[in-house]
Write a protein that holds these residues in place. Structure first.
Motif, PDB file in Angstrom:
ATOM      1  N   ALA A 298       0.960  -1.447   0.390  1.00 22.20           N
ATOM      2  CA  ALA A 298       0.082  -0.384   0.099  1.00 22.20           C
ATOM      3  C   ALA A 298       0.999   0.740  -0.137  1.00 22.20           C
ATOM      4  O   ALA A 298       1.982   1.092   0.012  1.00 22.20           O
ATOM      5  CB  ALA A 298      -1.156  -0.208   1.107  1.00 22.20           C
ATOM      6  N   GLN A 325      -4.425   1.008  -2.262  1.00 30.16           N
ATOM      7  CA  GLN A 325      -4.798   2.220  -1.686  1.00 30.16           C
ATOM      8  C   GLN A 325      -5.302   2.108  -0.882  1.00 30.16           C
ATOM      9  O   GLN A 325      -6.153   1.443  -0.603  1.00 30.16           O
ATOM     10  CB  GLN A 325      -4.670   3.238  -2.775  1.00 30.16           C
ATOM     11  N   ARG A 326      -5.120   3.346   0.441  1.00 29.95           N
ATOM     12  CA  ARG A 326      -5.248   3.519   1.291  1.00 29.95           C
ATOM     13  C   ARG A 326      -4.973   4.904   2.037  1.00 29.95           C
ATOM     14  O   ARG A 326      -4.731   5.660   0.786  1.00 29.95           O
ATOM     15  CB  ARG A 326      -5.047   2.280   3.002  1.00 29.95           C
ATOM     16  N   THR A 327      -5.780   5.852   3.346  1.00 28.47           N
ATOM     17  CA  THR A 327      -5.495   7.022   3.201  1.00 28.47           C
ATOM     18  C   THR A 327      -4.292   6.707   3.741  1.00 28.47           C
ATOM     19  O   THR A 327      -3.542   6.422   4.192  1.00 28.47           O
ATOM     20  CB  THR A 327      -7.264   7.113   4.489  1.00 28.47           C
ATOM     21  N   THR A 337     -10.432   3.642   2.024  1.00 29.26           N
ATOM     22  CA  THR A 337      -9.778   3.835   1.208  1.00 29.26           C
ATOM     23  C   THR A 337      -9.630   5.019   0.589  1.00 29.26           C
ATOM     24  O   THR A 337     -10.204   6.298   1.250  1.00 29.26           O
ATOM     25  CB  THR A 337     -10.741   3.290  -0.389  1.00 29.26           C
ATOM     26  N   GLN A 338      -9.374   6.043  -0.343  1.00 28.84           N
ATOM     27  CA  GLN A 338      -8.586   6.231  -1.138  1.00 28.84           C
ATOM     28  C   GLN A 338      -7.853   6.140  -2.391  1.00 28.84           C
ATOM     29  O   GLN A 338      -7.987   5.187  -2.533  1.00 28.84           O
ATOM     30  CB  GLN A 338      -6.762   7.167  -0.502  1.00 28.84           C
ATOM     31  N   GLN A 339      -7.913   7.167  -3.253  1.00 25.09           N
ATOM     32  CA  GLN A 339      -6.914   7.153  -4.449  1.00 25.09           C
ATOM     33  C   GLN A 339      -5.798   8.507  -4.639  1.00 25.09           C
ATOM     34  O   GLN A 339      -5.268   8.949  -5.328  1.00 25.09           O
ATOM     35  CB  GLN A 339      -7.430   7.549  -5.844  1.00 25.09           C
ATOM     36  N   ASP A 341      -2.170   7.693  -3.675  1.00 24.82           N
ATOM     37  CA  ASP A 341      -0.350   7.469  -5.029  1.00 24.82           C
ATOM     38  C   ASP A 341      -0.175   8.182  -6.047  1.00 24.82           C
ATOM     39  O   ASP A 341       0.646   7.393  -6.514  1.00 24.82           O
ATOM     40  CB  ASP A 341      -0.867   5.774  -4.447  1.00 24.82           C
ATOM     41  N   SER A 388      -4.979  -0.248  -6.792  1.00 26.00           N
ATOM     42  CA  SER A 388      -6.069  -0.836  -6.986  1.00 26.00           C
ATOM     43  C   SER A 388      -6.769  -0.393  -5.917  1.00 26.00           C
ATOM     44  O   SER A 388      -5.882   0.716  -5.443  1.00 26.00           O
ATOM     45  CB  SER A 388      -6.051  -2.634  -6.398  1.00 26.00           C
ATOM     46  N   ASP A 389      -7.999  -0.579  -4.967  1.00 28.58           N
ATOM     47  CA  ASP A 389      -7.719  -0.150  -3.301  1.00 28.58           C
ATOM     48  C   ASP A 389      -8.273  -0.572  -3.031  1.00 28.58           C
ATOM     49  O   ASP A 389      -8.997  -1.928  -2.712  1.00 28.58           O
ATOM     50  CB  ASP A 389      -8.359   1.731  -3.333  1.00 28.58           C
ATOM     51  N   ASN A 559      -8.818  12.182  -3.812  1.00 30.75           N
ATOM     52  CA  ASN A 559      -8.165  12.542  -3.369  1.00 30.75           C
ATOM     53  C   ASN A 559      -7.968  13.867  -2.869  1.00 30.75           C
ATOM     54  O   ASN A 559      -8.916  14.608  -3.340  1.00 30.75           O
ATOM     55  CB  ASN A 559      -6.875  11.888  -4.064  1.00 30.75           C
TER      56      ASN A 559
END
Length: 608
Positions: A298, A325-327, A337-339, A341, A388-389, A559
């Motif tokens: 991650a 991905q994570r926060t 969850t987040q985007q 990166d 992914s996330d 994000n």
């Protein structure tokens, strides 16, 4: 509270959502999975979102189940029914019920009158008391309370009890005592609801036949299976939420499919490294030696791997990285969850680098993109990232049954065979003979002539160490050509167009489910929109064309800093101001309502 004075919306069949609020590590996951599986087996499209804490035990957890006859899988825009079993979150949970909706709570303990609402129906069932009376062990009394609420929901929502019984029988077929206890708990909740309430509620289920070609699967399992089918034999990793289950699934599949049935010899190697740096190094080394190798991680892991990523880029060594991905930043909220990166990966490592990225939107694409990633990594001799996330990776999604072509052969790229090496006067590692930016490589041990030094320091096209400016720049310029050619090799953007639309919506990855639903809502409201889902990076020409072809462009992403919009501006030359960001970064999966509201409010302001 009587429901006679409450105005309920019209009866809704196979189109509603309910939320289950419990405490982490009390066994609710099994009950929630049972409910999901049962609805799915009734042929009804369904999706689930698990909102769970990063601490091990005792904190609130929620599970949203959305039933959608139209097949929408984004987080539900509103909640019709809440099952409230965590007194610590009663206020929040009761507030989450839409007007005219329903609250189901454990009436073993009184509900604070301050929390009562006169616009919802409150249904109390003494789950705790019933389980104390029915079971002896404290553990059973705690865990089976969840199965009891599943039984109550079966009565209230009309989930077929035969389906629930079949699912339980499959799970506990070899554990009769557990099976009998679960049957008892389900019946406790079911019988109580049927005896005390009008069942079913106006929101209810009705058998369909929409799931024949679908399965329930999470993205991490799908990606791991894709890695197996792609021919990966080496995995190196360091545990991190939400990527850990990807490597665990890969290990499980390897034990099934990569063990010689006669000799019992294992045809794979999985290493839990001491940290993310070591994991990246192992992956690069294994790929250099000719194995298909990968790591799952991650954002924090990607940050630690940056120097090794630069090494793989400059030495032109294939490597595959799955970033779930994570926060962030820092530890952030590990189970949200987040985007965030996108920018850190596009140019990961110091100096001038650029990397291939794939953006799956669901577990089905995680499977196919995993295979694609290994082929791209070897074809272009470079790191490839599958972004992914947590929502995609750890939640169950209803996806089309996976298909496979048995004629598939891995694309190893320009790898010289022993015969080809033998015909060379001299092997030079970084000479591009056909102008596509890709030089031929060799696998260590295949012919003496194919030996070369792998250098992370300055080198020329022959693979020799150099600090000569022109020789260094020649190699760097070839890398630019190579990555530019990758733009037509990554999956093309997916376009959903409407005649006469001058408004464009752009999204990627886990935003897709919400955007797809939002597009339908907007069009139903008379707003003509086109939608482009970006599936890979570097961006191909159709991405630029779409941005330039629309008078107004909205870029939807999860994000804070509009990273996709920035990347589009940098790579396509389209001004940032031409693209309006639609941002959602609270850690929860995106809803269609967020997208619709942002776009309609912006358009209203522009015309005011």
């Amino acid at each position: 509270m009587s429901s006679s004075s409450i105005i309920h919306p019209p009866t809704s069949i196979n189109s509603f959502a309910f939320k289950i609020a419990t405490v982490n590590c009390t066994g609710s996951a099994s009950a929630n999975s049972l409910l999901m599986q049962s609805i799915f087996r009734m042929g009804i499209p369904v999706s689930g979102k698990n909102i769970f804490p990063s601490n091990i035990q005792g904190l609130p957890t929620w599970y949203d189940i959305r039933v959608s006859k139209d097949g929408y899988t984004a987080r539900p825009p509103e909640i019709d029914l809440v099952v409230a079993l965590n007194t610590g979150t009663y206020e929040k949970d009761i507030a989450a019920v839409r007007p005219g909706g329903y609250l189901l709570y454990d009436s073993s303990w009184p509900l604070d009158e301050r929390l009562l609402r006169d616009d919802i129906t409150i249904l109390g069932i003494p789950f705790g008391k019933m389980c104390v009376e029915a079971f002896v062990r404290d553990r059973d009394r705690t865990l089976l309370r969840n199965i009891a609420y599943a039984g109550a929901l079966a009565a209230l929502l009309e989930i077929e009890m035969d389906v629930i019984h079949d699912a339980l029988s499959e799970k506990f077929s070899k554990k009769k005592a557990l099976l009998d206890a679960n049957f008892t708990a389900v019946r406790l909740g079911y019988d109580y609801a049927r005896a005390h309430f009008d069942c079913p509620l106006p929101i209810r289920l009705e058998r369909m036949n929409e799931n024949a070609d679908y399965i329930l699967m999470d993205g991490n399992t799908a990606a791991a299976l894709g890695a197996v089918y792609a021919g990966a034999t080496v995995g190196a990793w360091y545990p991190i939420t939400p990527a850990t289950s990807l490597m665990e699934a890969f290990a499980m599949f390897c034990e099934q499919y990569r063990v010689d049935p006669k000799t019992k010899e294992k045809k794979f190697c999985i290493i839990q490294a001491e940290d993310e740096l070591a994991a990246a190094g192992i992956v690069i080394g294994a790929n250099w030696a000719g194995a298909r190798s990968f790591t799952s991680t991650a954002g924090p892991g990607i940050s630690l791997m940056q120097e090794f990523i630069g090494l793989a880029y400059y030495t032109e060594t294939p490597a595959v990285f799955f970033d779930v991905q994570r926060t962030g930043p820092s530890t952030g909220m590990p189970t949200r969850t987040q985007q965030g990166d996108l920018m850190s990966i596009a140019y990961a490592s110091h100096g001038d680098t650029k990397h291939i990225m794939l953006f799956p939107a669901n577990p089905e694409e995680c499977f196919y993109d995993a295979v694609k990633a290994f082929d791209l990594a070897e074809r272009f001799q470079t790191p490839v990232f599958v972004l992914s996330d947590l929502d995609i990776g750890m939640n169950d999604w209803m996806v089309k049954r996976l298909k496979w072509d048995d004629n598939f052969r891995p694309d190893r790229g320009k790898v010289l065979s022993l015969e080809e090496i033998g015909k060379l006067k001299k092997f030079s590692r970084y000479i591009d003979v056909d102008g596509d930016g890709i030089a031929a490589r060799t696998i260590p041990g295949v012919g003496d002539k194919g030996a070369y030094f792998t250098r992370g320091s300055g080198h020329d096209k022959f693979g020799n160490y150099t600090e000569d400016s022109a020789a260094y720049q020649e190699v760097m310029d070839r890398l630019v050509r190579k990555l530019a050619n990758a733009a037509t090799a990554v999956p093309a953007p997916e376009l959903n167009s409407q005649k006469g639309a001058n408004i464009g919506i752009v999204g990627f990855g886990g935003c897709h489910a919400a955007i797809r639903e939002a597009v339908d809502v907007l069009r139903a409201q008379g707003v003509a929109v086109d939608y482009m889902r970006i599936r890979g990076f570097p961006f191909s020409q159709p991405v630029t064309d779409f941005l330039k072809a629309h008078e107004t462009v909205f870029v939807v992403e999860q994000n804070r800093d509009a990273q996709l919009r920035s990347l589009l501006a940098i790579e396509t030359g389209v001004p940032r101001d031409h693209m309006t960001p639609v941002l959602d970064y609270n850690g929860l999966p995106l809803t269609a309502g967020v997208v619709v509201s942002a776009i309609t409010n912006h358009l209203a302001g522009a015309t005011a």
